[in-house]
Design an enzyme around this catalytic site. Structure first.
Site, PDB file in Angstrom:
ATOM      1  N   ARG A  96       0.820  -1.306  -0.010  1.00 41.05           N
ATOM      2  CA  ARG A  96      -0.065   0.014  -0.112  1.00 41.05           C
ATOM      3  C   ARG A  96       0.790   1.245   0.198  1.00 41.05           C
ATOM      4  NH1 ARG A  96      -2.311   1.168   5.580  1.00 41.05           N
ATOM      5  NH2 ARG A  96      -0.199   1.745   5.695  1.00 41.05           N
ATOM      6  N   ARG A 155      12.954   4.541   0.462  1.00 41.83           N
ATOM      7  CA  ARG A 155      12.456   3.416   1.348  1.00 41.83           C
ATOM      8  C   ARG A 155      12.059   2.224   0.510  1.00 41.83           C
ATOM      9  NH1 ARG A 155      10.800   3.365   6.695  1.00 41.83           N
ATOM     10  NH2 ARG A 155       8.872   2.780   6.236  1.00 41.83           N
ATOM     11  N   PHE A 215      -8.582  -8.204  19.034  1.00 43.11           N
ATOM     12  CA  PHE A 215      -7.564  -7.128  18.982  1.00 43.11           C
ATOM     13  C   PHE A 215      -6.594  -7.888  17.480  1.00 43.11           C
ATOM     14  CE2 PHE A 215      -3.393  -5.372  19.686  1.00 43.11           C
ATOM     15  CZ  PHE A 215      -2.471  -6.354  19.835  1.00 43.11           C
TER      16      PHE A 215
HETATM   17  C1  D61 Z   1      -1.853  -9.768  16.187  1.00 41.80           C
HETATM   18  C2  D61 Z   1      -2.274  -8.566  16.674  1.00 41.80           C
HETATM   19  C3  D61 Z   1      -1.270  -7.494  16.215  1.00 41.80           C
HETATM   20  C4  D61 Z   1      -0.150  -7.718  15.401  1.00 41.80           C
HETATM   21  C5  D61 Z   1       0.267  -9.033  15.016  1.00 41.80           C
HETATM   22  C6  D61 Z   1      -0.693 -10.096  15.829  1.00 41.80           C
HETATM   23  C7  D61 Z   1       1.426  -9.564  14.539  1.00 41.80           C
HETATM   24  C8  D61 Z   1       2.272  -8.384  14.073  1.00 41.80           C
HETATM   25  C9  D61 Z   1       1.997  -7.116  14.268  1.00 41.80           C
HETATM   26  C10 D61 Z   1       0.548  -6.944  14.963  1.00 41.80           C
HETATM   27  C11 D61 Z   1       2.758  -5.867  13.790  1.00 41.80           C
HETATM   28  C12 D61 Z   1       2.327  -5.431  12.451  1.00 41.80           C
HETATM   29  C13 D61 Z   1       3.143  -4.409  11.769  1.00 41.80           C
HETATM   30  C14 D61 Z   1       2.243  -3.757  10.546  1.00 41.80           C
HETATM   31  C15 D61 Z   1       2.658  -2.275  10.600  1.00 41.80           C
HETATM   32  N1  D61 Z   1       3.866  -2.129  10.024  1.00 41.80           N
HETATM   33  C16 D61 Z   1       4.652  -1.265  10.871  1.00 41.80           C
HETATM   34  O1  D61 Z   1       4.314  -0.778  12.006  1.00 41.80           O
HETATM   35  C17 D61 Z   1       6.124  -0.997  10.423  1.00 41.80           C
HETATM   36  O2  D61 Z   1       6.997  -1.009  11.724  1.00 41.80           O
HETATM   37  C18 D61 Z   1       7.214  -2.271  12.076  1.00 41.80           C
HETATM   38  C19 D61 Z   1       8.287  -2.149  13.138  1.00 41.80           C
HETATM   39  C20 D61 Z   1       7.712  -1.647  14.638  1.00 41.80           C
HETATM   40  C21 D61 Z   1       6.371  -2.375  14.841  1.00 41.80           C
HETATM   41  C22 D61 Z   1       5.549  -1.799  15.845  1.00 41.80           C
HETATM   42  C23 D61 Z   1       4.314  -2.293  16.237  1.00 41.80           C
HETATM   43  C24 D61 Z   1       3.247  -2.393  15.328  1.00 41.80           C
HETATM   44  C25 D61 Z   1       1.970  -2.955  15.818  1.00 41.80           C
HETATM   45  C26 D61 Z   1       2.087  -3.661  17.061  1.00 41.80           C
HETATM   46  C27 D61 Z   1       3.112  -3.539  18.036  1.00 41.80           C
HETATM   47  C28 D61 Z   1       4.349  -3.071  17.376  1.00 41.80           C
HETATM   48  C29 D61 Z   1       3.014  -4.052  19.122  1.00 41.80           C
HETATM   49  C30 D61 Z   1       1.877  -4.741  19.683  1.00 41.80           C
HETATM   50  C31 D61 Z   1       0.892  -4.512  18.905  1.00 41.80           C
HETATM   51  C32 D61 Z   1       0.944  -4.328  17.771  1.00 41.80           C
HETATM   52  C33 D61 Z   1       6.075   0.279   9.687  1.00 41.80           C
HETATM   53  O3  D61 Z   1       5.997   1.331  10.310  1.00 41.80           O
HETATM   54  C34 D61 Z   1       5.058   2.217   9.791  1.00 41.80           C
HETATM   55  C35 D61 Z   1       5.138   3.480  10.641  1.00 41.80           C
HETATM   56  O4  D61 Z   1       6.149   3.905  10.927  1.00 41.80           O
HETATM   57  O5  D61 Z   1       3.667   3.887  10.891  1.00 41.80           O
HETATM   58  C36 D61 Z   1       7.587   0.097   8.830  1.00 41.80           C
HETATM   59  O6  D61 Z   1       8.261   1.077   9.278  1.00 41.80           O
HETATM   60  O7  D61 Z   1       7.997  -0.820   7.967  1.00 41.80           O
HETATM   61 MG    MG Z   2      10.301   0.784   9.708  1.00 36.87          MG
END
Ligand code: D61
Ligand code: MG
Length: 418
Positions: free
Chosen positions: A212, A225, A285
């Site tokens: 996306r 990036r 969630f």
């Molecule tokens: C169940 C529920 C939620 C889940 C899951 C399973 C498995 C994985 C995830 C959530 C994470 C999904 C990440 C998808 C969005 N991508 C990003 O945010 C990228 O950054 C990744 C590194 C930091 C992760 C931070 C994160 C995200 C969601 C969470 C969590 C931590 C902790 C708990 C729950 C949810 C993307 O960042 C975009 C941005 O800067 O806004 C990037 O830099 O690639």
């Molecule tokens: Mg990142």
């Protein structure tokens, strides 16, 4: 409240949007008074609209752990995403970040807007982190260490093969899935899910984001990036940025469809993971972001707009997903409906059409075999009565406002100004 135009076009978005607005308001009121936790929860709402509300509905002990887990990793990601920081400064911070979360005096300025505030006042997150139960602290530190090391590896390494792509998505999102499975288990409500399907939960979300956000990422200042694997895009163009040029539109859409088809691989694991969750709050969630992802993939598939601007699901549909997702039957219904939309967009002249259709049919078979599809309202087929209660309500409100306005004028007219 989402553009009025969108609501009139989709009147049944109105009520879910109203509920979403009220839920957000209620969540804001529940910000703890205690300074560290107050900062953490208000920051959570600022840096993640999509996850803040679903985190807020978790039971208190787990909610605090997931809130801190999110903010620690978002801070780590803010260092990774800041393309103005040189690699020799950035890499050591990413690798040592798991130690910094214990140090309330640690500070590193980077990022913009609310992300910069998160970094500047990160000591609040450390203070709250240190108040969590040991089990939660260990899980969060372990994942932070592995994600930091993985991010550091890809600072100087390009995403070349599909294996690199899966490895990178494992570091930045798959590990979040592994960490959440540990936190769910530590909270005593869920069994410990296998790493493989926990990983898929993260890969499906991250790959959807990477697809996306192609244009936003390639146009990033000062440095692009690039996360789309060369093994895929080199079949269509000679440079990744060439996908955004008008003259390459046909090749660009074929490449996009190839990327979406790759992301569909993870659906089976994600449906298995969600079908084995026991706690209703944890289920919501986990399920809501997954449904948003399949909806976004259906929107992006065969859509040249991905190379022209940001493609997003309309807020009304997001509100409906949040409002309706309560059980696995709702998940099967949503995955079935959105993958049907995707299937209806497949053109057999697309080089990956056969693979795309076979992966969609595999996912739809799982949904059908659940035997729950029929008694669920659809996300696409209008089976609501033509007159819509929301529309009625809307008209009433407009009439009420009109009436109040007119009657106010009438009394004035009658008020004899002495
Ligand atoms: C169940 C529920 C939620 C889940 C899951 C399973 C498995 C994985 C995830 C959530 C994470 C999904 C990440 C998808 C969005 N991508 C990003 O945010 C990228 O950054 C990744 C590194 C930091 C992760 C931070 C994160 C995200 C969601 C969470 C969590 C931590 C902790 C708990 C729950 C949810 C993307 O960042 C975009 C941005 O800067 O806004 C990037 O830099 O690639
Ligand atoms: Mg990142």
């Amino acid at each position: 409240m989402g553009s009025l135009k969108a609501v009139l076009k989709h009147p049944d978005d109105f009520y879910p949007l109203l509920k979403l607005k009220m839920a957000a308001k209620k969540a804001e009121k529940q910000i703890p008074a205690e300074p560290h936790w107050g900062f953490c929860y208000s920051m959570l709402h600022k840096v993640s609209r999509s996850f803040a509300l679903v985190i807020q509905q978790l039971n208190p002990e787990l909610r605090d752990a997931v809130c801190i887990f999110y903010l620690v990793l978002r801070a780590l990601d803010t260092v990774e995403d800041d393309t103005s920081i040189d690699a020799e400064i950035k890499v050591p911070i990413l690798i040592a970040f798991h130690q910094h979360i214990y140090d309330r005096d640690w500070h590193f300025a980077c990022g913009t807007k609310e992300y910069k505030v998160l970094m500047d006042q990160f000591h609040h997150v450390s203070a709250a982190f240190l108040e969590l139960k040991k089990g939660y602290q260990e899980a969060i530190e372990d994942i932070t260490m592995r994600m930091g090391a993985g991010m550091a590896k890809f600072i100087c390494k390009e995403v070349e093969t599909i294996d690199d792509y899966d490895e990178y998505c494992h570091y930045v999102a798959g590990l979040v899935g592994l960490g959440l499975s540990k936190l769910f288990h530590a909270s005593g409500t869920e069994k410990l899910f296998p790493d493989s399907i926990s990983n898929s939960m993260g890969l499906f979300l991250q790959k959807t984001n990477i697809i996306r956000d192609y244009l936003e990422d390639i146009n990033e200042i000062p440095k692009s990036r690039m996360f789309w694997p060369r093994e895929i895009w080199s079949k269509y163009v000679n440079k990744l940025e060439e996908l955004k040029y008008e003259e390459n539109s046909e090749k660009a859409v074929q490449c996009l469809n190839d990327m979406v088809t790759n992301a569909l691989i993870h659906i089976e694991d994600c449906l298995k993971y969600m079908s084995e969750l026991r706690d209703p709050a944890i289920f919501k969630f986990c399920a809501i972001p997954q449904i948003m992802a399949i909806g976004t993939l259906a929107l992006c598939y065969n859509n040249i707009e991905v190379f022209r601007g940001v493609v997003k699901m309309r807020r009304g549909l997001t509100a409906k997903v949040i409002d309706r997702t309560k059980s696995m039957a709702d998940v099967y219904r949503a995955f079935y409906d959105f993958s049907s939309i995707l299937k209806s967009k497949v053109d057999m002249s697309d080089p990956n059409a056969i693979t795309t259709i076979s992966r969609i049919e595999a996912a739809q078979k799982i949904c059908k075999d659940s035997g729950t599809l029929n008694n669920r309202r659809s996300y696409i087929v209008k089976n609501e009565p033509s007159y819509n209660p929301a529309l009625i309500a809307l008209i009433f409100i407009i009439l009420a406002i009109l009436y109040a306005y007119l009657s106010a004028n009438r009394t004035n007219k009658f008020k004899v100004t002495l």
